[in-house]
Design an enzyme around this catalytic site. Structure first.
Site, PDB file in Angstrom:
ATOM      1  N   LEU A   1       3.999  -5.955   8.141  1.00  0.00           N
ATOM      2  CA  LEU A   1       4.358  -5.023   7.070  1.00  0.00           C
ATOM      3  C   LEU A   1       3.358  -3.880   6.963  1.00  0.00           C
ATOM      4  CD1 LEU A   1       5.387  -7.561   4.271  1.00  0.00           C
ATOM      5  CD2 LEU A   1       6.904  -6.163   5.677  1.00  0.00           C
TER       6      LEU A   1
ATOM      7  N   GLN B   1      -1.233  -2.786   7.739  1.00  0.00           N
ATOM      8  CA  GLN B   1      -2.605  -3.177   8.017  1.00  0.00           C
ATOM      9  C   GLN B   1      -3.526  -2.363   7.134  1.00  0.00           C
ATOM     10  OE1 GLN B   1      -3.732  -3.285  12.124  1.00  0.00           O
ATOM     11  NE2 GLN B   1      -1.699  -3.868  12.825  1.00  0.00           N
TER      12      GLN B   1
ATOM     13  N   GLN C   1      -8.757  -4.966   4.607  1.00  0.00           N
ATOM     14  CA  GLN C   1      -8.995  -6.382   4.412  1.00  0.00           C
ATOM     15  C   GLN C   1      -8.281  -7.256   5.430  1.00  0.00           C
ATOM     16  OE1 GLN C   1     -11.188  -7.309   2.104  1.00  0.00           O
ATOM     17  NE2 GLN C   1     -11.458  -5.198   1.475  1.00  0.00           N
ATOM     18  N   GLY C   2      -7.197  -6.765   6.067  1.00  0.00           N
ATOM     19  CA  GLY C   2      -6.480  -7.596   7.015  1.00  0.00           C
ATOM     20  C   GLY C   2      -5.100  -7.049   7.320  1.00  0.00           C
TER      21      GLY C   2
ATOM     22  N   ASP D   1     -10.831  -1.148  -6.470  1.00  0.00           N
ATOM     23  CA  ASP D   1     -10.214  -0.318  -5.415  1.00  0.00           C
ATOM     24  C   ASP D   1      -8.831   0.155  -5.863  1.00  0.00           C
ATOM     25  OD1 ASP D   1     -10.156   1.048  -3.048  1.00  0.00           O
ATOM     26  OD2 ASP D   1      -9.558  -0.656  -1.823  1.00  0.00           O
TER      27      ASP D   1
END
EC number: 2.7.11.-
Length: 730
Positions: free
Chosen positions: A435, A437, A440-441, A554
């Protein structure tokens, strides 16, 4: 009688010979051209294994793996290996194996210095590009073993990359205040400091040095390295400066799209699914690491060598060392990890007919090799189970279970998923299921066995030193139940890095809806105002209504997701931190996104709930203007969207910067009222900003009573409103 004995011995010898020859009949093909005598295997005493190579194009896989063997300027008899594409001297190269998902290359990196003796002639070298491993097909990345290290008195070191992400640390030689502890184990700010790389693993790094407030005009250095330093073992800055380099670590892997790599090997397990054994005695695994799919190959058990060379895995002699054959037999090496004891030749009287003896021996050999095959499968399965248990324990699984069972009646609030369950849900983490990037991952779309759709977030890295804090955050976030906050459903701790499972949000993020011109959905003013109210409500809940206050840290439009009815959902809690009810701030390493970062936090490293208010103020300005927080034109002028907006407010020309898509249909009174609220959120001093509950109440009032709004744009507290600029030009 002698004739029958001879026939029996002949049959036994023939069957054994056929069994041994069958297992080793497929002799490995000749090695590929890297084994040619024209390809040097060492340079300067350093081994250069394939896919790396020195010489012609056939000596290495592609240009990223080319090594040039140069002679040094000081001694023509001394050679050093250089990686051609990134022009760095190689210190060591290691291949991937079954215990590591990628190979390692240690290289020499530069030292950035300020105020050192040799700077006077060439000027201060306080900003140097340390490394750039970007480029099409690049297999390299910075591993999480590297640290930003600064040595000296009164020094502030910052590290930036091409995406303007930043981290840094500050070192001082002043005596610590009473009550502050000085440790000699790690660099925490006394004489030296260090900072971990951001989880995004930047690929183009620049290290900068600045004099901190009250800093002395002495030699200061900063660098990126995989070595560990502490106040007890760190040397003087001049020694680092004179040495001219430090060692840092790169990881490397084979991308699955590298068709040449696939064609070179004889390993059978080169598909994304399935496993097996090959004639070349090597196995390859498909996996997904740090946002990239890769192949990892290794020699089968009982073989050793380089699996990336055709025929590079050779059989080890299982008869070497001790064996249990005794005096009446001798050891015979078998292909792989096995050996057998063959009786010494002697005349024996057969007890059974020779033909029956041969049949029984043949059947025994067949059963032996079938059993050997299943033994290999059992060993591999057991190894995977042990790895899962190891990762579960290392990632805090036992602590999480304990936390869940101590929550009265709330054990079901967070589920622990198995890695097998999530691999099935995401089709083995297929690229087609990605979905998005982020830092964090990587997030995948998955379907659980009950048919529910979820978002599976595969983290890039987790700090092992803060694993207990990570588990506490999982338990805390799983208790959050708010309609405008993405729900954490559970996690999986059986993998190398933890995997988080969230509810699935179908309509993407707010950033794309605001700034993608190809998007066919119209973001009207009513929709934008409703989204602002929903975000404010979610942050109010996090700051005051949750069991423990949570600072998001954030807030930005890419972290605001939209569900099927375009309702806002706050997401991405990778940098969030919880605080106790009596805490007013957190002191952390500076981390965040330029354009949204609170200037007061950037300078003080103290994050408060008013820092979230500042970031939300930038989101309000985005909703009003339709502009991005950072643009190329404003970046060249050293201004972000917040500064641009406040200057427009000061000059009474806010109407000129309202998004043209809503200017005609919006209620001007509401837009101006929201603009005035945004100006308060962007106040230079955090104490003068409203809290999130006050912001939420004001937005509700603006929507419900537009006729009572004061649309005057006179400047109030102009001096206090002007934000401190964060210069992102290095």
């Amino acid at each position: 009688m002698k004739t029958k004995t001879s026939i029996f011995q002949f049959i036994v010898a023939s069957v054994l010979t056929l069994l041994i020859n069958d297992s080793s009949a497929a002799t490995p093909p000749p090695p590929i051209s890297n084994s040619s005598t024209s390809c040097n295997k060492t340079c300067g005493g350093i081994s250069i294994p394939f896919p790396f190579g020195i010489g012609g194009k056939d000596c290495y896989l592609n240009g990223w793996y080319e090594v040039i063997c140069n002679t040094t300027t000081s001694d023509s008899n001394t050679t050093v290996p250089l990686l051609s594409m990134i022009n760095r001297e190689v210190v060591n190269i290691s291949l991937p194996d079954s215990n590591e998902p990628y190979g390692l290359v240690q290289i020499k990196g530069p030292v950035t210095s300020l105020g050192c003796s040799s700077n006077t002639s060439e000027g201060p070298q306080n900003s140097l590009p340390v490394l750039n491993v970007t480029g099409k097909g690049s297999p390299y990345f910075l591993t999480d073993e590297n640290r930003l290290v600064a040595v000296g008195c009164g020094i502030k070191a910052l590290m930036t990359d091409t995406e303007s992400e930043i981290l840094g640390c500050e070192s001082s030689c002043e005596h610590r205040k009473s009550g502050e502890e000085v440790t000699n184990l790690i660099c925490t700010g006394y004489r030296c400091c260090q900072a971990r790389l951001p989880v995004g693993r930047p690929q183009a790094i620049t290290v900068n040095i600045e004099n901190s407030s009250g800093g002395e005009e002495t030699c200061k250095v900063a660098f990126l390295t995989d070595k560990r330093y502490s106040p007890s073992n760190v040397t003087e800055p001049e020694q680092f400066h004179n040495n001219g380099y430090v060692v840092l670590e790169l990881g490397w892997y084979f991308a699955t799209s590298n068709s040449r790599f696939k064609s070179l090997l004889g390993c059978t397990n080169m598909s994304r699914k399935g496993s097996g054994f090959s004639d070349d005695n090597c196995s390859c695994e498909y996996d997904y690491f740090s946002g990239m799919s890769y192949r990892n190959c290794y020699c089968d058990y009982g073989y050793t060598g380089n699996p990336y060379l055709r025929g590079g895995c050779v059989d080890t002699d299982s008869c070497e060392g001790n064996h249990n054959c005794g005096e009446d037999a001798h050891c015979v090496n078998m292909p792989g990890p096995m050996s057998m004891c063959r009786p010494n030749p002697k005349i024996t009287k057969p007890t059974k007919p020779p033909v029956l003896q041969g049949i029984l021996i043949g059947l025994s050999g067949l059963v032996f090799f079938v059993g050997l095959f299943w033994l290999f499968k059992l060993i591999k399965k057991r190894r995977n189970i042990n790895r899962s248990k190891k990762f579960f324990k290392r990632n805090g699984g036992l602590l999480l279970k304990q936390q869940l069972t101590t929550k009265d009646g709330n054990v079901e609030m967070s589920k622990i998923f198995s890695s097998k369950e999530l691999r099935k849900a995401t089709d083995n983490f297929s690229i087609d299921r990605v979905l998005g990037q982020g830092g964090q991952g990587t997030v995948y779309k998955g379907m659980l066995v009950d048919g529910s759709i979820v978002a599976v977030k595969r983290s890039k890295v987790v700090d092992e030193d803060k694993m207990e804090e990570f588990i506490n955050e999982i338990v805390l976030l799983s208790q959050i139940n708010h309609r405008n906050i993405v729900k954490l459903l559970g996690c999986c701790l059986e993998t190398e890095v933890p995997i988080l499972v969230y509810e699935y949000i179908p309509n993407g993020d707010l950033f794309k809806r605001l700034h993608d011109e190809s998007d066919d959905y119209t973001m009207t003013w009513e929709v934008r105002l409703r989204i602002a109210i929903e975000i404010a409500g979610a942050l109010t809940y996090m700051h005051s209504a949750a069991s423990f206050p949570i600072f998001h840290r954030d807030i930005k439009t890419t972290n605001i997701l939209l569900d099927e009815k375009y309702r806002a959902k706050v997401s991405d809690f990778g940098t969030s931190r919880s605080v106790t009810l009596d805490q007013t701030h957190l002191t952390t390493l500076v981390a965040g996104t330029f354009g949204y970062m609170d200037p007061e936090y950037f300078l003080s490293s103290q994050y408060t709930h008013k820092s979230d208010v500042y970031s939300f103020g930038v989101v309000l300005v985005e909703l009003i203007t339709g502009e991005k927080p950072l643009s190329r034109v404003r970046s060249e002028e050293g201004r972000g969207l917040a500064t641009h907006f406040l200057e427009a407010m000061k000059e009474n020309r806010v109407i000129d910067i309202i998004d043209i898509r809503i200017k005609d249909e919006s209620k001007l009174e509401q837009v101006m009222a929201v603009a005035k609220l945004a100006r308060k959120c962007l106040n230079r001093k955090g104490k003068n900003r409203p809290n999130m509950k006050e912001v939420s109440n004001e937005l509700e009032r603006i929507r419900s009573s537009p006729e009572d709004l004061d649309v005057r744009t006179e400047n109030e507290d102009e001096e206090e409103d002007q934000p401190m600029a964060i210069n992102n030009k290095r």
